[in-house]
Each structure stands twice: as structure tokens, then as C-alpha cells.
Design an enzyme around this catalytic site. Sequence first.
Site, short mmCIF file in Angstrom:
data_model
loop_
_atom_site.label_atom_id
_atom_site.label_comp_id
_atom_site.label_asym_id
_atom_site.label_seq_id
_atom_site.Cartn_x
_atom_site.Cartn_y
_atom_site.Cartn_z
N HIS A 14 7.53 -1.80 -8.25
CA HIS A 14 5.96 -3.75 -7.21
C HIS A 14 6.33 -4.49 -7.95
CE1 HIS A 14 2.92 -2.80 -9.90
NE2 HIS A 14 2.70 -1.66 -9.62
N GLU A 87 0.42 4.68 -5.67
CA GLU A 87 0.69 5.08 -7.29
C GLU A 87 -0.57 6.22 -7.56
OE1 GLU A 87 1.80 5.82 -9.75
OE2 GLU A 87 1.85 3.57 -10.37
#
Length: 189
Positions: A14, A87
Amino acid sequence: MTDPNPIPFWFLRHGETDWNARMLSQGQVDIPLNSVGLAQAGRAAEALVGQGIRSIHASTLGRARVTAEIVAARLNLPVNLDPELMECAFGVQEGQEMSGWFQDWIDGITTPEGAEPFADLRARAVRAINRATANPGPVLVVAHGALWRAFRQATGLEANIRTPNALPLWVEPPAADRGWRLTPAELGA
């Protein structure tokens, strides 16, 4: 543990968040992209034009989902969200500076209170990326730094390498003369 599918794919961490810029552990705290991260996602999208990507698979956390949506808009593709691409939870380390605990966590020596063990993250990362690469490719996986470290370890690559935000990586499985290979895309200015 399941091995990674020997299938080439694109990986994209990201774009930058304020916590990335401050070197803080984000884990599952849903910190949004900052202005730099939004611009990085746009540059990554441009770099991925013409790469033949057929599907995009992303974490459900906003920083990865928005990065994927920016790329998807440019490539005219939908985003397939996969919670297993999220995550890991860093437990008591979320919001704290990245420090000496991180390598011990990767090595399986210690796991911070409330955190996901690295071995569990590695198994989850491989499952999720294998699920993505089972689709017609090439596919793009948009996820996170620690998840990518776990996948790297599963491929036999050094795990604790910081992957730059929003730098597309072409990931190639082993060939007769080499192991897994990662090639960064060319980013425009």
C-alpha cells in the site's frame, strides 16, 4: 505448511500513511493513506498499465484497499477483497516505533502480547496469495509490509527487508538456475 504456488504475479504494498512516515507499527490499526500515499498509488497505477493484469486482490484494511481501488480505476478492473491479506496484529506494539522486537518476532523467538505469531502470518500469507494466483493471471496482490515479509520467508528469500510503499514488484517463481525473483516496475516521475 503449504508452499507458494509457482506462478508469477504482481505484488504492491500500500501507499504511505502518516504512521509509515513516522516508522510506527500499524498492524491492524486502519490508518489512511496520506497525500504522499495517494500520489504513490497513482504512480503505481500508471506503472501497471499495459502489464496484462487480469484481477486485483487486496487486503480489507483501508490503506491497501484504497491503493488497490486507485490502481483498479486506472486498469478498469474490480477489486477482490480478501481478509486474509490483512496486515497482522502487532498487539501491544501497534502505534509503537519499529524496533528490536521485530527481528525476534520474525525469527519466532518472541511474539508481542496480543500479536499474531510470525509463523501463523506466514501460513496465512501463503494461503491468501495462493488463492489469488489460482485466478487467471497475471494477478495483482495489494497488501502490507509484514505480510510480504512472511511470504518472502516462505519463498526462501530474506524476510526482514523493508519493501517501499507502492512500488509494484513482479514476482517470479524459481527456475532451474535461480530461486524466486522480484523485479520492481519502472515508476514515472
